[in-house]
Every structure is written in structure tokens, then in C-alpha cells.
Scaffold this active site. Structure first.
Site, PDB file in Angstrom:
ATOM      1  N   HIS A  97       0.674  -0.800  -0.438  1.00  0.00           N
ATOM      2  CA  HIS A  97       0.207  -0.021  -0.145  1.00  0.00           C
ATOM      3  C   HIS A  97       0.362   1.584   0.024  1.00  0.00           C
ATOM      4  O   HIS A  97       1.964   1.070   0.754  1.00  0.00           O
ATOM      5  CB  HIS A  97      -0.762   0.029   1.470  1.00  0.00           C
TER       6      HIS A  97
ATOM      7  N   ASP B 172      -8.160  -5.611  -0.581  1.00  0.00           N
ATOM      8  CA  ASP B 172      -8.264  -6.290  -1.623  1.00  0.00           C
ATOM      9  C   ASP B 172      -8.112  -7.844  -1.619  1.00  0.00           C
ATOM     10  O   ASP B 172      -8.372  -8.760  -2.028  1.00  0.00           O
ATOM     11  CB  ASP B 172      -7.591  -6.121  -3.145  1.00  0.00           C
TER      12      ASP B 172
HETATM   13  N1  ACO Z   1       4.037  -7.883  -4.452  1.00  0.00           N
HETATM   14  C1  ACO Z   1       5.320  -7.740  -4.044  1.00  0.00           C
HETATM   15  N2  ACO Z   1       6.587  -6.248  -3.621  1.00  0.00           N
HETATM   16  C2  ACO Z   1       6.024  -5.881  -4.082  1.00  0.00           C
HETATM   17  C3  ACO Z   1       4.431  -5.417  -3.805  1.00  0.00           C
HETATM   18  C4  ACO Z   1       3.677  -6.876  -4.092  1.00  0.00           C
HETATM   19  N3  ACO Z   1       2.305  -6.512  -4.084  1.00  0.00           N
HETATM   20  N4  ACO Z   1       4.458  -4.388  -3.782  1.00  0.00           N
HETATM   21  C5  ACO Z   1       5.374  -3.449  -3.686  1.00  0.00           C
HETATM   22  N5  ACO Z   1       6.359  -4.028  -4.278  1.00  0.00           N
HETATM   23  C6  ACO Z   1       7.952  -4.296  -3.965  1.00  0.00           C
HETATM   24  C7  ACO Z   1       8.043  -3.630  -5.473  1.00  0.00           C
HETATM   25  O1  ACO Z   1       8.424  -4.429  -6.064  1.00  0.00           O
HETATM   26  C8  ACO Z   1       8.797  -2.917  -5.068  1.00  0.00           C
HETATM   27  O2  ACO Z   1       9.809  -2.955  -4.828  1.00  0.00           O
HETATM   28  P1  ACO Z   1      11.677  -2.756  -4.813  1.00  0.00           P
HETATM   29  O3  ACO Z   1      11.965  -1.428  -4.435  1.00  0.00           O
HETATM   30  O4  ACO Z   1      12.722  -3.832  -4.579  1.00  0.00           O
HETATM   31  O5  ACO Z   1      10.801  -2.367  -6.615  1.00  0.00           O
HETATM   32  C9  ACO Z   1       8.638  -1.646  -3.447  1.00  0.00           C
HETATM   33  O6  ACO Z   1       7.682  -2.975  -3.133  1.00  0.00           O
HETATM   34  C10 ACO Z   1       7.619  -0.486  -3.859  1.00  0.00           C
HETATM   35  O7  ACO Z   1       6.550  -0.621  -4.275  1.00  0.00           O
HETATM   36  P2  ACO Z   1       5.862   0.520  -5.748  1.00  0.00           P
HETATM   37  O8  ACO Z   1       5.070  -0.526  -6.474  1.00  0.00           O
HETATM   38  O9  ACO Z   1       7.104   1.736  -6.018  1.00  0.00           O
HETATM   39  O10 ACO Z   1       5.219   1.024  -4.494  1.00  0.00           O
HETATM   40  P3  ACO Z   1       3.651   1.945  -4.462  1.00  0.00           P
HETATM   41  O11 ACO Z   1       3.655   2.707  -3.744  1.00  0.00           O
HETATM   42  O12 ACO Z   1       4.258   2.776  -6.091  1.00  0.00           O
HETATM   43  O13 ACO Z   1       2.763   0.766  -4.891  1.00  0.00           O
HETATM   44  C11 ACO Z   1       0.748  -0.139  -4.767  1.00  0.00           C
HETATM   45  C12 ACO Z   1       0.932   0.560  -3.835  1.00  0.00           C
HETATM   46  C13 ACO Z   1       0.008  -0.117  -6.610  1.00  0.00           C
HETATM   47  C14 ACO Z   1      -0.438  -0.405  -4.338  1.00  0.00           C
HETATM   48  C15 ACO Z   1       1.655  -1.648  -4.667  1.00  0.00           C
HETATM   49  O14 ACO Z   1       2.107  -2.400  -3.105  1.00  0.00           O
HETATM   50  C16 ACO Z   1       1.097  -3.124  -6.084  1.00  0.00           C
HETATM   51  O15 ACO Z   1       1.329  -3.149  -6.842  1.00  0.00           O
HETATM   52  N6  ACO Z   1       0.475  -3.457  -4.721  1.00  0.00           N
HETATM   53  C17 ACO Z   1      -0.449  -4.914  -5.789  1.00  0.00           C
HETATM   54  C18 ACO Z   1      -1.604  -4.477  -5.892  1.00  0.00           C
HETATM   55  C19 ACO Z   1      -2.186  -3.712  -5.044  1.00  0.00           C
HETATM   56  O16 ACO Z   1      -3.029  -4.741  -4.385  1.00  0.00           O
HETATM   57  N7  ACO Z   1      -3.398  -2.289  -4.921  1.00  0.00           N
HETATM   58  C20 ACO Z   1      -4.564  -2.478  -4.198  1.00  0.00           C
HETATM   59  C21 ACO Z   1      -4.252  -1.979  -3.098  1.00  0.00           C
HETATM   60  S1  ACO Z   1      -5.318  -1.257  -2.300  1.00  0.00           S
HETATM   61  C22 ACO Z   1      -6.452   0.033  -3.006  1.00  0.00           C
HETATM   62  O17 ACO Z   1      -5.896   0.591  -3.969  1.00  0.00           O
HETATM   63  C23 ACO Z   1      -7.560  -0.463  -3.444  1.00  0.00           C
END
Ligand code: ACO
Length: 385
Positions: free
Chosen positions: A271, A322
Site C-alpha cells: 500500500h 483487496d
Molecule cells: N508484491 C510484491 N512486491 C511489491 C508489492 C506486491 N504487492 N507491492 C510493492 N512491492 C515492492 C515493489 O516491487 C518495489 O520493490 P523494489 O523497490 O525492490 O522494486 C517496492 O515494493 C515498492 O513498490 P512500488 O510499486 O513503488 O510501491 P507503490 O507505493 O507505488 O505501490 C501498490 C503501491 C500499487 C498498492 C503496490 O503495493 C502494488 O502493486 N500492490 C499490488 C496491487 C494491489 O493490491 N493494489 C491494491 C491496493 S489497495 C487499493 O487500491 C484499493
């Protein structure tokens, strides 16, 4: 700057994804990402889940305070009235024209846009008119989503039942049968938990639209289009697709470890704001578990629990809203591609609260980009290229 571009007038440094950038004040929703707290208008969602109803939460979001008994009665009656829940017959006829493969989220996006054309207040952006439109849309959207589910399966849409609350009536319109008390309660709690979440991507999109002094329906269409993506509301559908791939709880650990080794993204985790568990996930887990037991399917929650345990130990990453919601909806027999539209049935109320707030103290939302393209390109006539 090597390409000769003038140095941009940089007031704030660039923040990828606008992380931690504050774009406005707001009195609607507060998230403490370190303590895992979520408040609507000052009230903890844990308390609202325990004591309130979705209808009351909607009143709270729109009016900024809890209603009196009389105010709540009027509000509940208006949200339940057939006049507000019914779709214009031309919108219903329009639904029958779409290819059956059209996803519920596409139908919702198009349907809300179409409903605008039939709304008596469509050209009025006053607070009173926006509240009336918000009420109608909140009442109509479940009818739209349920009608499409029936139409795409070759069944006749079920008329709304004004004696049922929004949660119970939606489930009734989907199946033609009154839901069990546990299903109706679970759905009501899910609606409470999804109603608002500060400046998330879809709410921000809705506010940007409202900030041009555009109308409520346009802002909601922006919100729906933004919610649809798998990084946001679309994640609940992706979680269920993952669970269906895994199938057997005994295979979940190996499956998820392999995905992590391949540096895959695990839907339902992570998140932008929470650094601890999302406070909504525990409620959804409990309800998914109870419903799963009632219908004799405990494997979904078992698979998700295994994934959650690996994600916590390996990545220090926790369930977001989610992760477990879909397991609860699946236990109610709801199709996987309906999960994100269901999110929107609730979030429309938060989007509307933000549109009201934006219109109440508006300034156009218009950020800058840091230009990194060329600045001295010479135009070459087509004949010379
Ligand atoms: N699984 C594995 N690794 C993850 C995940 C995940 N779900 N989320 C973040 N990371 C890792 C990324 O790979 C990244 O690692 P790195 O720095 O080694 O490359 C690091 O954590 C940061 O990730 P970002 O994508 O930059 O984080 P951001 O804050 O932009 O993304 C997000 C947040 C989009 C929610 C992300 O955690 C994600 O894609 N989650 C999965 C999708 C999801 O469940 N979305 C629903 C969110 S709640 C809602 O919107 C209702």
C-alpha cells in the site's frame, strides 16, 4: 541539462507517483499509515463496522456528522425508494445492446455516463443538486450492476425491493433470492469498509475532474475508470484469479515462494500509505472465513492465509483491503469480474463526498511536469522525411 531545455521553475522536487505529496486539506477521511487507523469524519472504521450501517456511513460522509433518527429514516427511505433505484427504461434497453462479453466494469463506466443524460439535475452543480444526484447514483448503481449480471446470463433483471437495505437489495437483484442474514451483513460491512480512503488514485481522479467545475457524473466516471486498474480496485479480481490458479491450500506456499523468487507482484498486498496491516483487511478476513464455513468452502481463506504469512515473513508486506474481500463475495456466489464494480458501489459515496468538498472550496488542480524532451527540434517538411 544536456538537451538545452530551460531549467524548469521547480517549486517542489519531483515525487514519483506523487508519493506523500499533500495536494489539499480535507475533512472527510484520515489514514494513519503507521498505526493502521482509518477514520471517516473522525470515527474509527472499526467502530462503524461494529455499530453502524452503510446507509448511516453515507450520511456521515456527505453531511459531516451522524444523523438524528429522523434524518436517518428519511435518508434510508430515499436510498431505498424504487423511484431512485429504478433505471430509466432506455438505459435498461441500452444494456441489452452490449455484447455479452462486455465486462461489468465497462458496463458500469458506460452506464453511469448514460444515467447522467436522464438525471433531472445533470446541469446543476449546486450543493443541493449534487447531493440529490449522489443519492440517485448510489441507489441506481447496484441496479445497473445487477441488471447486467442477469442480462449477460440471459435472465430478466430483477426489480429493486424497497424493503431491503442497499446491501440486501443488491444481492437480491443479483440472484432473485433474499440473501442469508450473514451474507447481507457481510456485504453491508464490505460496503462500509470501501466507502472512502482519503486521496487514493480514483478519488484524486474524481477531484481533478470536479476541480474543473465539471459535474458529479463526470467525476464518478473518472473515478470508475481509475478504480478499474489492477494496481487499485482491480486488485480484488486479480487476487481471486490467483487463488483459482493455486486451487489447493497445500500448494499455496510453494506457489507464492516461486512468484516471489521471480520478483512477481502479489495482488492484495502493499500500500502507498499503510506501513502496517490495512485495518480493513481483518474484518474482511473474518467475514470471508465465516461465510466460507457456512457454504462449505474454507480453501480460499486457507490459501490467502498462507500467502499472507509468507508475504509477512519474506517481504514484511501485509494484506490490503483487496486480499480477502473476493473470498467473501465468492462465497456468496458472485462472479469474479463483479468484485471491482462492487467496490465502486460503495466508493461512489466517498467520491461524491470529495466532489462536494472540492466544489465547496475549489481551485483548479493543475500540477506541472519536469520537461525532459528536446527544445530545439527543427521542423522537416513531409516531402524531405
Ligand atoms: N508484491 C510484491 N512486491 C511489491 C508489492 C506486491 N504487492 N507491492 C510493492 N512491492 C515492492 C515493489 O516491487 C518495489 O520493490 P523494489 O523497490 O525492490 O522494486 C517496492 O515494493 C515498492 O513498490 P512500488 O510499486 O513503488 O510501491 P507503490 O507505493 O507505488 O505501490 C501498490 C503501491 C500499487 C498498492 C503496490 O503495493 C502494488 O502493486 N500492490 C499490488 C496491487 C494491489 O493490491 N493494489 C491494491 C491496493 S489497495 C487499493 O487500491 C484499493
Amino acid at each position: 541539462m544536456t538537451n538545452g531545455a530551460a531549467a524548469p521553475q521547480q517549486i517542489h522536487p519531483l515525487k514519483a507517483g506523487l508519493e506523500d505529496v499533500i495536494v489539499s486539506t480535507s475533512e472527510i477521511c484520515f489514514i494513519d499509515g503507521h498505526k493502521g487507523r482509518l477514520l471517516y469524519r473522525g470515527y474509527d472504521v472499526d467502530d462503524l463496522v461494529e455499530h453502524s450501517t452503510f446507509e448511516e456511513v453515507v450520511y456521515l460522509l456527505w453531511h459531516g456528522r451522524l444523523p438524528s433518527r429522523k434524518e436517518l429514516d428519511v435518508h434510508v427511505k430515499a436510498l431505498a425508494s424504487t423511484a431512485n433505484r429504478r433505471l430509466p427504461s432506455k438505459v435498461l434497453s441500452m444494456l441489452k445492446l452490449f455484447p455479452k462479453k462486455t465486462t461489468p466494469m465497462e458496463i458500469l463506466r458506460t452506464g453511469v455516463s448514460a444515467l447522467s443524460a436522464f438525471d433531472p439535475d445533470s446541469n446543476d452543480n449546486s450543493r443541493e443538486a449534487t447531493l440529490r444526484k449522489a443519492l440517485r447514483l448510489t441507489a441506481q448503481m447496484p441496479t445497473l450492476v445487477a441488471a447486467w449480471e442477469r442480462i449477460r446470463k440471459g435472465k430478466a433483471p430483477v426489480s429493486p425491493n424497497p424493503r431491503l437495505n442497499l446491501a440486501g437489495n443488491f444481492l437480491y437483484m443479483l440472484t432473485g433470492k433474499k440473501p442469508t442474514p450473514l451474507a447481507a451483513k457481510t456485504f453491508d460491512v464490505a460496503l462500509i469498509l470501501h466507502a472512502d480512503h482519503e486521496f487514493n488514485a480514483s478519488t484524486f481522479a474524481a477531484r481533478v475532474t470536479a476541480g474543473t467545475l465539471s459535474d458529479l457524473h463526470s467525476a464518478i466516471v473518472s473515478g470508475i475508470g481509475t478504480l478499474k486498474g489492477p494496481l487499485h480496485g482491480g486488485a480484488n479480481e486479480q487476487v481471486m484469479l490467483m487463488v483459482e490458479k493455486i486451487k489447493d491450500p497445500a500448494k499455496a506456499e510453494a506457489w507464492i515462494r516461486k512468484l516471489l523468487a521471480e520478483r512477481g507482484r502479489v495482488m492484495g498486498f502493499g500500500h502507498r500509505v499503510y506501513r502496517v496491516a490495512d485495518p480493513r483487511a481483518k474484518h474482511l478476513r473474518r467475514l470471508a472465513s465465516e461465510l466460507g464455513e457456512q457454504v462449505g468452502n474454507t480453501s480460499y481463506v486457507k490459501i490467502l492465509d498462507t500467502i499472507a504469512s509468507v508475504m509477512s515473513s519474506e517481504k514484511h508486506m501485509f494484506a490490503n483491503v483487496d486480499l480477502y474481500s473476493g473470498a467473501a463475495y465468492a462465497a456468496m456466489g458472485i462472479s469474479t469480474d463483479q468484485f471491482t464494480p462492487i467496490f465502486a458501489l460503495s466508493r461512489v459515496t466517498g467520491w461524491a463526498a470529495h466532489v462536494l468538498e472540492q466544489h465547496g472550496n475549489n481551485r483548479l488542480i493543475r500540477p506541472r511536469s519536469e520537461y525532459t524532451g528536446p527544445t530545439d527540434a527543427k521542423y522537416v517538411p513531409l516531402s524531405e522525411r
